[in-house]
Design a protein around this motif. Structure first.
Motif, PDB file in Angstrom:
ATOM      1  N   UNK A 130      -9.594 -11.911  10.097  1.00 25.88           N
ATOM      2  CA  UNK A 130      -9.543 -13.137  10.877  1.00 25.88           C
ATOM      3  C   UNK A 130      -9.406 -12.733  12.332  1.00 25.88           C
ATOM      4  N   UNK A 131      -9.786 -13.575  13.278  1.00 27.41           N
ATOM      5  CA  UNK A 131      -9.685 -13.189  14.681  1.00 27.41           C
ATOM      6  C   UNK A 131      -8.268 -12.750  15.053  1.00 27.41           C
ATOM      7  N   UNK A 132      -8.136 -11.511  15.503  1.00 24.73           N
ATOM      8  CA  UNK A 132      -6.845 -10.980  15.924  1.00 24.73           C
ATOM      9  C   UNK A 132      -5.961 -10.476  14.802  1.00 24.73           C
ATOM     10  N   UNK A 133      -6.408 -10.577  13.547  1.00 20.37           N
ATOM     11  CA  UNK A 133      -5.609 -10.150  12.401  1.00 20.37           C
ATOM     12  C   UNK A 133      -6.391  -9.134  11.585  1.00 20.37           C
ATOM     13  N   UNK A 134      -5.714  -8.063  11.167  1.00 24.90           N
ATOM     14  CA  UNK A 134      -6.433  -7.010  10.463  1.00 24.90           C
ATOM     15  C   UNK A 134      -5.755  -6.646   9.148  1.00 24.90           C
ATOM     16  N   UNK A 135      -6.486  -5.862   8.381  1.00 24.97           N
ATOM     17  CA  UNK A 135      -6.031  -5.362   7.097  1.00 24.97           C
ATOM     18  C   UNK A 135      -6.055  -3.843   7.139  1.00 24.97           C
ATOM     19  N   UNK A 136      -4.978  -3.211   6.650  1.00 23.28           N
ATOM     20  CA  UNK A 136      -4.927  -1.760   6.513  1.00 23.28           C
ATOM     21  C   UNK A 136      -5.272  -1.428   5.067  1.00 23.28           C
ATOM     22  N   UNK A 137      -6.341  -0.674   4.859  1.00 25.00           N
ATOM     23  CA  UNK A 137      -6.876  -0.439   3.520  1.00 25.00           C
ATOM     24  C   UNK A 137      -6.629   1.009   3.114  1.00 25.00           C
ATOM     25  N   UNK A 138      -5.962   1.165   1.975  1.00 24.18           N
ATOM     26  CA  UNK A 138      -5.689   2.481   1.387  1.00 24.18           C
ATOM     27  C   UNK A 138      -6.546   2.609   0.139  1.00 24.18           C
ATOM     28  N   UNK A 139      -7.418   3.608   0.117  1.00 28.02           N
ATOM     29  CA  UNK A 139      -8.414   3.720  -0.948  1.00 28.02           C
ATOM     30  C   UNK A 139      -8.153   4.922  -1.839  1.00 28.02           C
ATOM     31  N   UNK A 140      -8.341   4.770  -3.147  1.00 23.94           N
ATOM     32  CA  UNK A 140      -8.316   5.937  -4.033  1.00 23.94           C
ATOM     33  C   UNK A 140      -9.509   6.841  -3.745  1.00 23.94           C
ATOM     34  N   UNK A 141      -9.404   8.070  -4.179  1.00 21.28           N
ATOM     35  CA  UNK A 141     -10.549   8.964  -4.055  1.00 21.28           C
ATOM     36  C   UNK A 141     -11.589   8.601  -5.115  1.00 21.28           C
ATOM     37  N   UNK A 142     -12.818   8.961  -4.859  1.00 24.08           N
ATOM     38  CA  UNK A 142     -13.879   8.700  -5.819  1.00 24.08           C
ATOM     39  C   UNK A 142     -14.498   7.338  -5.619  1.00 24.08           C
ATOM     40  N   UNK A 143     -15.573   7.076  -6.339  1.00 20.93           N
ATOM     41  CA  UNK A 143     -16.286   5.807  -6.185  1.00 20.93           C
ATOM     42  C   UNK A 143     -15.532   4.650  -6.828  1.00 20.93           C
ATOM     43  N   UNK A 144     -15.775   3.453  -6.323  1.00 21.04           N
ATOM     44  CA  UNK A 144     -15.192   2.255  -6.901  1.00 21.04           C
ATOM     45  C   UNK A 144     -16.052   1.731  -8.041  1.00 21.04           C
ATOM     46  N   UNK A 145     -15.826   0.488  -8.448  1.00 14.47           N
ATOM     47  CA  UNK A 145     -14.861  -0.423  -7.833  1.00 14.47           C
ATOM     48  C   UNK A 145     -13.421  -0.120  -8.267  1.00 14.47           C
ATOM     49  N   UNK A 146     -12.483  -0.266  -7.301  1.00 12.56           N
ATOM     50  CA  UNK A 146     -11.090   0.036  -7.552  1.00 12.56           C
ATOM     51  C   UNK A 146     -10.286  -1.256  -7.698  1.00 12.56           C
ATOM     52  N   UNK A 147      -9.318  -1.297  -8.628  1.00 12.52           N
ATOM     53  CA  UNK A 147      -8.393  -2.427  -8.642  1.00 12.52           C
ATOM     54  C   UNK A 147      -7.589  -2.448  -7.352  1.00 12.52           C
ATOM     55  N   UNK A 148      -7.105  -3.621  -6.996  1.00  9.91           N
ATOM     56  CA  UNK A 148      -6.525  -3.813  -5.664  1.00  9.91           C
ATOM     57  C   UNK A 148      -5.171  -4.517  -5.760  1.00  9.91           C
ATOM     58  N   UNK A 149      -4.235  -4.047  -4.946  1.00 12.62           N
ATOM     59  CA  UNK A 149      -3.025  -4.813  -4.684  1.00 12.62           C
ATOM     60  C   UNK A 149      -3.032  -5.218  -3.207  1.00 12.62           C
ATOM     61  N   UNK A 150      -3.094  -6.510  -2.962  1.00 11.49           N
ATOM     62  CA  UNK A 150      -2.967  -7.023  -1.596  1.00 11.49           C
ATOM     63  C   UNK A 150      -1.474  -7.087  -1.282  1.00 11.49           C
ATOM     64  N   UNK A 151      -1.063  -6.428  -0.211  1.00 14.03           N
ATOM     65  CA  UNK A 151       0.359  -6.237   0.089  1.00 14.03           C
ATOM     66  C   UNK A 151       0.762  -7.033   1.332  1.00 14.03           C
ATOM     67  N   UNK A 152       1.857  -7.798   1.223  1.00 13.45           N
ATOM     68  CA  UNK A 152       2.327  -8.666   2.298  1.00 13.45           C
ATOM     69  C   UNK A 152       3.688  -8.160   2.779  1.00 13.45           C
ATOM     70  N   UNK A 153       3.756  -7.706   4.010  1.00 14.87           N
ATOM     71  CA  UNK A 153       4.989  -7.101   4.529  1.00 14.87           C
ATOM     72  C   UNK A 153       6.088  -8.131   4.743  1.00 14.87           C
ATOM     73  N   UNK A 154       7.300  -7.647   4.858  1.00 15.87           N
ATOM     74  CA  UNK A 154       8.441  -8.502   5.160  1.00 15.87           C
ATOM     75  C   UNK A 154       8.735  -8.549   6.646  1.00 15.87           C
ATOM     76  N   UNK A 155       9.909  -9.085   6.973  1.00 14.68           N
ATOM     77  CA  UNK A 155      10.295  -9.204   8.376  1.00 14.68           C
ATOM     78  C   UNK A 155      10.789 -10.582   8.744  1.00 14.68           C
TER      79      UNK A 155
END
Length: 388
Positions: A130-155
């Motif tokens: 989204x404008x001004x908002x980003x996602x940090x993506x951590x990928x497994x090695x090897x080809x996908x498709x990989x299962x995903x956990x979308x992670x929401x930080x605290x604060x």
């Protein structure tokens, strides 16, 4: 003679300071509801229990040194007190080690001693969703498709970054689970028109899920194998966003954020009743007190959003959490199971809020495999993402 006096004074100061500090820690660990002391004790026993035990050993050594220097009475008192706090710290460590064994986890004590934060694990890529908002993506090695956990930080809904569990995210990726860590709207960011901050944050979390199921496929992410997780305020956002996507009564999302719910939800020590947060946070999240914003409060409080259609839900909790009230989370877990929502509650003994912030803490080592096993189970179960 001067060296003897200096040695006595130095050892006496070390011994007294260590014994007093550790007495507070041990007392608080065993009485977590005592104001101030309880928080300090459970915080240290949850995050740094091995460090506390080693400090107690130093206290015993200082007492032995005082006795060796001829301060028999003073050294004896320090020795007894240091031995008592050492026993207390060992009880904490032993209980946490037993919990790990019961979970099939072997604690790496060197990691407990040395890995005291989450640094050293940059994402594989960062993308703007989204404008001004980003996602940090951590990928497994090897080809996908990989299962995903979308992670929401605290604060506390007003601070925090997507790097708050960076090393844990890398660990999950190394085990084959991609992690997409969300930077969502905070007070300093551009507001979402017509929405409160809390509503805007749920909107952002839902849009992050949509990105994974859309453009994320080009990065090897599996759009049909997505779970949603978070810690503290982020866990509350994950739970309330999931409820809104399911269509739970009283839940809500701003326009443009609808979509299928995740396969499962992972919530580290969530706030389940937003009426419990500080007045200043109520003003920030709702634009005023919860008593004047009943609908908004319900839509943000997972405890008000229990629904049998919710996907499986894993809750993770420090058993002595003072910050979000562990008893409320246990009650929420009971309500979910009574409604027929699959999942379970994992508790770390003698631990308070954010017990997993040190990557190597016993609690962090206990819960990571539990999260991974839960996610794998949801991905492989074939359960309808709608929760039906």
């Amino acid at each position: 003679m001067i060296l003897l006096v200096v040695g006595r004074v130095a050892l006496g100061i070390v011994g007294v300071l260590l014994v007093v500090a550790l007495a507070v820690v041990v007392g608080g660990a065993f009485a977590p509801r005592v104001p101030v002391i309880g928080f300090l004790g459970s915080f240290v026993s949850g995050q740094y229990p091995l460090h506390a035990a080693l400090a107690a050993v130093v206290g015993v050594a200082a007492a032995a040194g005082l006795i060796g220097l001829g301060m028999l009475r003073f050294g004896g008192v320090i020795a007894v007190l240091a031995a008592l706090v050492l026993v207390g710290t060992l009880v904490v460590l032993g209980t946490q080690a037993a919990a790990a064994r019961a979970a099939g986890v072997r604690i790496d004590w060197e990691l407990t001693l040395t890995a005291v934060d989450q640094r050293g694990a940059p994402p594989d890529l960062t993308v703007e969703y989204l404008p001004g908002l980003d996602l940090a993506v951590y990928l497994p090695s090897g080809p996908g498709p990989h299962p995903v956990m979308v992670w929401v930080h605290g604060g506390s809904w007003v601070r925090g970054t997507s790097a708050d569990r960076a090393r844990a995210n890398r660990w999950y990726a190394d085990q084959g689970l991609a992690v997409v860590a969300v930077r969502y709207r905070l007070p300093a960011d551009a507001p979402l028109p017509g929405a409160t901050l809390g509503e805007a944050q749920r909107h952002d979390v839902a849009r992050a899920l949509a990105w994974v199921r859309g453009p994320g496929g080009a990065h090897g992410l599996d759009p049909d194998a997505v779970v949603l997780g978070g810690q503290s305020a982020g866990a509350t956002l994950a739970l309330s966003t999931t409820a809104a996507l399911v269509g739970t009564p009283h839940s809500s999302l701003p326009p443009g954020a609808a979509g299928p719910p995740p396969r499962g939800t992972v919530a580290f020590y969530p706030v389940v009743d937003m009426r419990q947060i500080a007045p200043g946070l109520q003003d920030a999240v709702f634009g005023g007190p919860t008593s004047a914003n009943v609908g908004l409060t319900r839509a943000a409080s997972p405890g008000d959003l229990v629904d049998p259609r919710l996907p499986p839900t894993l809750l993770l909790l420090g058993a002595a959490d003072n910050f979000i009230r562990a008893d409320l989370v246990r009650g929420y877990d009971a309500a979910l199971r009574a409604a027929g929502v699959p999942g379970r509650l994992v508790q770390v003994p003698y631990a308070d809020h954010v017990f997993d912030h040190p990557y190597g803490s016993p609690g962090a080592q206990i819960v990571r495999p539990a999260v991974l096993a839960f996610v794998r189970e949801q991905i492989s179960s074939g359960r309808d993402p709608s929760g039906r």
